[in-house]
Design an enzyme around this catalytic site. Structure first.
Site, PDB file in Angstrom:
ATOM      1  N   ARG A  90      50.426  44.727  44.065  1.00  0.00           N
ATOM      2  CA  ARG A  90      49.810  44.500  42.748  1.00  0.00           C
ATOM      3  C   ARG A  90      49.529  45.865  42.134  1.00  0.00           C
ATOM      4  O   ARG A  90      48.896  46.708  42.768  1.00  0.00           O
ATOM      5  CB  ARG A  90      48.508  43.683  42.852  1.00  0.00           C
ATOM      6  CG  ARG A  90      48.733  42.238  43.288  1.00  0.00           C
ATOM      7  CD  ARG A  90      47.468  41.404  43.151  1.00  0.00           C
ATOM      8  NE  ARG A  90      47.216  41.048  41.753  1.00  0.00           N
ATOM      9  CZ  ARG A  90      46.057  40.524  41.324  1.00  0.00           C
ATOM     10  NH1 ARG A  90      45.049  40.379  42.183  1.00  0.00           N
ATOM     11  NH2 ARG A  90      45.897  40.185  40.065  1.00  0.00           N
ATOM     12  N   GLN A 195      39.576  32.057  37.777  1.00  0.00           N
ATOM     13  CA  GLN A 195      38.667  32.714  38.721  1.00  0.00           C
ATOM     14  C   GLN A 195      37.203  32.461  38.354  1.00  0.00           C
ATOM     15  O   GLN A 195      36.334  32.396  39.224  1.00  0.00           O
ATOM     16  CB  GLN A 195      38.923  34.231  38.769  1.00  0.00           C
ATOM     17  CG  GLN A 195      40.217  34.646  39.441  1.00  0.00           C
ATOM     18  CD  GLN A 195      41.361  34.813  38.462  1.00  0.00           C
ATOM     19  OE1 GLN A 195      41.464  34.078  37.474  1.00  0.00           O
ATOM     20  NE2 GLN A 195      42.262  35.766  38.726  1.00  0.00           N
ATOM     21  N   ASP A 236      39.300  46.902  37.200  1.00  0.00           N
ATOM     22  CA  ASP A 236      40.417  47.136  38.124  1.00  0.00           C
ATOM     23  C   ASP A 236      40.887  48.577  38.096  1.00  0.00           C
ATOM     24  O   ASP A 236      41.478  49.066  39.053  1.00  0.00           O
ATOM     25  CB  ASP A 236      41.571  46.184  37.786  1.00  0.00           C
ATOM     26  CG  ASP A 236      41.220  44.755  38.140  1.00  0.00           C
ATOM     27  OD1 ASP A 236      40.572  44.080  37.309  1.00  0.00           O
ATOM     28  OD2 ASP A 236      41.539  44.341  39.263  1.00  0.00           O
TER      29      ASP A 236
HETATM   30  C1  LIG Z   1      35.273  43.374  41.607  1.00  0.00           C
HETATM   31  S1  LIG Z   1      36.763  42.523  41.286  1.00  0.00           S
HETATM   32  C2  LIG Z   1      37.443  43.431  40.006  1.00  0.00           C
HETATM   33  C3  LIG Z   1      38.439  42.632  39.184  1.00  0.00           C
HETATM   34  O1  LIG Z   1      39.556  42.093  39.943  1.00  0.00           O
HETATM   35  C4  LIG Z   1      39.875  40.791  39.394  1.00  0.00           C
HETATM   36  O2  LIG Z   1      41.251  40.581  39.187  1.00  0.00           O
HETATM   37  P1  LIG Z   1      42.065  39.512  40.142  1.00  0.00           P
HETATM   38  O3  LIG Z   1      41.246  38.248  40.209  1.00  0.00           O
HETATM   39  O4  LIG Z   1      43.379  39.351  39.428  1.00  0.00           O
HETATM   40  O5  LIG Z   1      42.196  40.222  41.476  1.00  0.00           O
HETATM   41  C5  LIG Z   1      39.174  40.776  38.068  1.00  0.00           C
HETATM   42  O6  LIG Z   1      39.860  41.555  37.104  1.00  0.00           O
HETATM   43  C6  LIG Z   1      37.877  41.428  38.476  1.00  0.00           C
HETATM   44  O7  LIG Z   1      37.042  41.735  37.408  1.00  0.00           O
END
Ligand SMILES: CSC[C@H]1O[C@H](OP(=O)(O)O)[C@H](O)[C@@H]1O
EC number: 5.3.1.23
Length: 353
Positions: A90, A195, A236
């Site tokens: 990723r 999520q 991120d």
């Molecule tokens: C502390 S998690 C940071 C960040 O990661 C998540 O993305 P994903 O669910 O695609 O891994 C999301 O952007 C969170 O805010």
């Protein structure tokens, strides 16, 4: 707090909480091969910037055990090949490349293969433990910033299961609960993978925190109708000027916060900063499969073959960010001091950027 850990290293085995099955099922999958770790990250079985860094670090250490050479240079070569494969799973969350980079740097100092194998596990454990401490500290600083705020909105899941423990954006709610601080959290569902609806609602309910689910399109109306006092989200990747990549839909909330005149906070550990990039235009934005938007699970929503644009992240310009809450304290992107100067102004507690 009764939230299960997202990544567990126990008895020399790596297990991850399969977040695709939440909230219905709490299931751990043991990962034994590099391919299984890569797949678990790509398929968002394990997800969240810090959590994927931690899982990848343990995965790299685990895979290194399968290299049976006694030649340290050849061993380093094999591990670096494995590292590149995991980093490619990723592209947006810098924590993945940052964690893997720490392990690679570690074995460059190893004198023997056996020492290298031991040091990889040691470094992965350090990364995990540092992240838990960082998230708790982020929670402390966030609680101070939110001292007079009760109604807060968030998006995606930047919670305990996205990190080693406690989370980043959700850390103040978990710590607040421990201290009798009550919040009213409004969680955006976070299309297309939900999520927010699946993970943040579940996590905060498990913790006994008041949470209300809204669709992403309800955010603007809800801020006015419910008197939302602040927005706090995860990250991120944060560049040198403070531009921040986070889950798609975050930019919407930042623009709404600006329009409504409420603070917009990013919560992230220093491992999420990528000071090698000057602005957010350089951040690679992951694009994912069309099916994630055109269908919900096995239920087709859009006509078969519909053209889809599915960026998993967007970038919020620093000018819309009130503050970035880190374990080292609160960083102000629009301050006259640079982000780097602010980050290094606070003596580090051993964590590395
Ligand atoms: C502390 S998690 C940071 C960040 O990661 C998540 O993305 P994903 O669910 O695609 O891994 C999301 O952007 C969170 O805010």
């Amino acid at each position: 707090m009764t939230i299960p850990l997202s990544v567990i290293w126990k008895d020399e085995q790596l297990a991850i909480l399969d977040q695709r099955l939440l909230p219905q099922t709490v299931h751990y999958e043991t990962l034994e091969t590099l391919e299984q770790v890569h797949e678990a990250i790509f398929q968002l079985k394990v997800r969240g910037a810090p959590a994927i860094g931690i899982a990848a670090a343990y995965g790299l250490a685990l895979a290194a055990r399968r290299h049976h050479t006694i030649d340290i240079d050849l061993f380093r070569h094999y591990v670096k090949q494995d590292a590149a494969y995991l980093v490619a799973s990723r592209p947006t969350a810098v924590n993945l490349a940052w964690a893997i980079g720490r392990l690679v740097s570690r074995i460059d100092q190893s004198r023997t293969v056996e020492q290298g194998k031991a040091q990889l596990i040691e470094e992965a454990q350090l990364i995990r433990d540092e992240d838990e401490a960082a998230c708790r500290s982020i929670g402390e600083h966030a609680l101070e910033l939110l001292a007079e705020k009760e109604k807060v909105m968030t998006i995606c899941n930047a919670g305990s299961i996205a990190t080693a423990k406690y989370g980043t954006a959700l850390a103040p709610f978990h710590l607040g609960k421990e201290r009798g601080r009550e919040f009213e959290v409004y969680a955006c569902e976070t299309r297309p993978l939900f999520q927010g609806a699946r993970l943040t609602v579940w996590e905060l309910q498990q913790a006994g925190v008041d949470v209300t689910l809204i669709t992403d399109s309800m955010a603007a109306h809800t801020i006015g109708a419910k008197g939302i006092e602040a927005i706090i989200v995860g990250a991120d990747r944060i560049t040198a000027n403070g531009d921040t990549a986070n889950k798609i839909g975050t930019l919407n909330l930042a623009l709404l916060a600006h329009a409504y005149g409420i603070p917009f906070y990013i919560a992230a550990p220093v491992s999420t900063f990528d000071l090698s990039l000057q602005t957010g235009s350089s951040i690679p934005i992951e694009e994912r499969a069309a099916e994630e938007v055109a269908a919900i699970g096995t239920q087709q929503i859009a006509p078969a073959g519909t053209k889809v644009f599915n960026p998993a992240f967007d970038v919020t310009p620093a000018k819309y960010i009130t503050a970035i809450i880190t374990e080292r304290g609160v960083i102000r992107p629009n301050d006259e001091q640079t982000i780097e100067a602010q980050l290094y102004a606070v003596p580090s507690k051993g964590e590395t950027i």
